[in-house]
Enzyme design. Structure first.
Site, mmCIF file in Angstrom:
data_model
loop_
_atom_site.group_PDB
_atom_site.id
_atom_site.type_symbol
_atom_site.label_atom_id
_atom_site.label_comp_id
_atom_site.label_asym_id
_atom_site.label_seq_id
_atom_site.Cartn_x
_atom_site.Cartn_y
_atom_site.Cartn_z
ATOM 1 N N ASN A 18 -4.597 -40.622 28.020
ATOM 2 C CA ASN A 18 -5.186 -39.508 27.254
ATOM 3 C C ASN A 18 -6.645 -39.294 27.653
ATOM 4 O O ASN A 18 -7.095 -38.153 27.795
ATOM 5 C CB ASN A 18 -5.048 -39.753 25.752
ATOM 6 C CG ASN A 18 -3.710 -39.284 25.229
ATOM 7 O OD1 ASN A 18 -3.454 -38.084 25.146
ATOM 8 N ND2 ASN A 18 -2.841 -40.227 24.900
ATOM 9 N N MET A 94 -6.382 -49.168 19.685
ATOM 10 C CA MET A 94 -5.404 -49.811 18.817
ATOM 11 C C MET A 94 -6.083 -50.824 17.897
ATOM 12 O O MET A 94 -5.755 -52.010 17.893
ATOM 13 C CB MET A 94 -4.312 -50.469 19.663
ATOM 14 C CG MET A 94 -3.634 -49.505 20.624
ATOM 15 S SD MET A 94 -3.146 -47.941 19.872
ATOM 16 C CE MET A 94 -1.412 -48.245 19.622
ATOM 17 N N ARG A 95 -7.045 -50.333 17.156
ATOM 18 C CA ARG A 95 -7.721 -51.204 16.196
ATOM 19 C C ARG A 95 -8.126 -50.353 15.002
ATOM 20 O O ARG A 95 -8.671 -49.255 15.173
ATOM 21 C CB ARG A 95 -8.956 -51.822 16.855
ATOM 22 C CG ARG A 95 -9.660 -52.823 15.960
ATOM 23 C CD ARG A 95 -10.630 -53.646 16.772
ATOM 24 N NE ARG A 95 -11.583 -54.354 15.918
ATOM 25 C CZ ARG A 95 -11.393 -55.581 15.441
ATOM 26 N NH1 ARG A 95 -10.301 -56.222 15.719
ATOM 27 N NH2 ARG A 95 -12.319 -56.152 14.677
ATOM 28 N N ASN A 111 -8.366 -38.593 16.393
ATOM 29 C CA ASN A 111 -7.353 -39.521 16.878
ATOM 30 C C ASN A 111 -6.129 -38.727 17.318
ATOM 31 O O ASN A 111 -5.861 -37.642 16.799
ATOM 32 C CB ASN A 111 -6.945 -40.491 15.765
ATOM 33 C CG ASN A 111 -5.951 -41.526 16.250
ATOM 34 O OD1 ASN A 111 -6.075 -42.079 17.347
ATOM 35 N ND2 ASN A 111 -4.925 -41.798 15.443
ATOM 36 N N HIS A 113 -1.948 -39.280 17.699
ATOM 37 C CA HIS A 113 -0.866 -40.180 17.294
ATOM 38 C C HIS A 113 0.452 -39.583 17.784
ATOM 39 O O HIS A 113 0.689 -38.379 17.631
ATOM 40 C CB HIS A 113 -0.853 -40.338 15.769
ATOM 41 C CG HIS A 113 0.171 -41.328 15.310
ATOM 42 N ND1 HIS A 113 0.012 -42.685 15.507
ATOM 43 C CD2 HIS A 113 1.372 -41.165 14.704
ATOM 44 C CE1 HIS A 113 1.084 -43.319 15.028
ATOM 45 N NE2 HIS A 113 1.918 -42.421 14.534
HETATM 46 C C1 GAR Z 1 -0.701 -42.772 23.117
HETATM 47 O O1 GAR Z 1 0.669 -42.484 23.073
HETATM 48 C C2 GAR Z 1 -1.334 -42.529 21.770
HETATM 49 O O2 GAR Z 1 -0.802 -41.437 21.092
HETATM 50 C C3 GAR Z 1 -1.014 -43.827 21.063
HETATM 51 O O3 GAR Z 1 -1.231 -44.812 22.040
HETATM 52 C C4 GAR Z 1 -0.934 -44.272 23.323
HETATM 53 C C5 GAR Z 1 -2.113 -44.545 24.226
HETATM 54 O O4 GAR Z 1 -1.812 -44.150 25.519
HETATM 55 N N1 GAR Z 1 -1.856 -44.022 19.923
HETATM 56 C C6 GAR Z 1 -1.418 -44.511 18.767
HETATM 57 O O5 GAR Z 1 -0.277 -44.889 18.580
HETATM 58 C C7 GAR Z 1 -2.469 -44.561 17.668
HETATM 59 N N2 GAR Z 1 -1.887 -44.814 16.404
HETATM 60 P P1 GAR Z 1 -2.981 -43.922 26.584
HETATM 61 O O6 GAR Z 1 -3.811 -45.214 26.584
HETATM 62 O O7 GAR Z 1 -2.259 -43.753 27.877
HETATM 63 O O8 GAR Z 1 -3.779 -42.732 26.177
#
Ligand code: GAR
Length: 207
Positions: A18, A94-95, A111, A113
């Site tokens: 992202n 992730m914290r 954020n 999700h």
């Molecule tokens: C993504 O799918 C994001 O939506 C999720 O972690 C992944 C990170 O991917 N986030 C969550 O679940 C937050 N609650 P990335 O490091 O490739 O962006």
């Protein structure tokens, strides 16, 4: 908030896809007036941190393992302030954030999700949606408040769940939507052309 010269501070823990999509979008003019001022990781070997270094961006590492949440978050907040950050972008961070951190940047933390909130908060949201038997899935970009995956929704993108899907393929197709959604949401917030009414984000045109 006007969209000229706005500084983003990106927080990540892992892969960073992202973050990379946002960086590409900024480069291609998709997020007018935005620049990434700093990329902060809480995990030393996060691939996203390495990718940020390779792009020549300013990076910082504040390892969170074994540290008290409030103390760790205070270091991160100080770093964001030091770099004059206007908007904090959680990109696979992730914290959980401390209430003090959230209050330090009111309506200034975004954020993403990988579910259509309020369904399927927490970890493995895509698999949760698949296991539940949902026919539609997607992603949500929202402002961050003190509760997990809960703040005001800025935008959502949806996809159908296909008969041929499994949790993995569904997550991959949601990720494609995430990469579009996040830059669009950032651009909308930076434009300042919105109001928050209760829980609702509504678009307004500045005259
Ligand atoms: C993504 O799918 C994001 O939506 C999720 O972690 C992944 C990170 O991917 N986030 C969550 O679940 C937050 N609650 P990335 O490091 O490739 O962006």
């Amino acid at each position: 908030m006007s969209s000229t010269g706005k500084k983003l501070g990106v927080l990540l823990s892992g892969r960073g896809s992202n973050f990379l999509a946002i960086a590409s979008s900024i480069r291609d003019g998709g997020v007018p007036g935005a620049e990434i001022a700093v990329v902060i990781a809480n995990v030393p070997d996060a691939p996203g941190l390495q990718a940020a270094r390779e792009l020549g961006l300013t990076t910082a590492l504040f390892e969170s393992k074994g540290r008290k949440r409030a103390e760790h978050d205070a270091d991160v907040a100080a770093c964001l302030r030091e770099h004059g950050v206007d908007l904090v972008i959680l990109a696979g961070y992730m914290r959980l954030l401390s209430p003090e951190f959230v209050q330090a940047f009111p309506d200034r933390i975004l954020n993403i999700h990988p579910s259509l909130l309020p369904a399927f908060t927490g970890l493995d949201a895509q698999q949760q949606a698949f296991d539940y038997g949902c026919k539609v899935a997607g992603c949500t970009v929202h402002f961050v408040d003190e509760h997990l995956d809960h703040g005001t929704i800025i935008l959502q993108r949806t996809i159908p769940v296909l008969d041929a899907d499994d949790g993995h393929s569904l997550a991959e197709r949601i990720l494609v939507e995430e990469h579009i959604a996040y830059s669009e949401a950032i651009a909308r917030v930076l434009s300042g052309e919105y109001a928050i009414e209760g829980r609702r984000y509504v678009r307004v045109r500045l005259s």
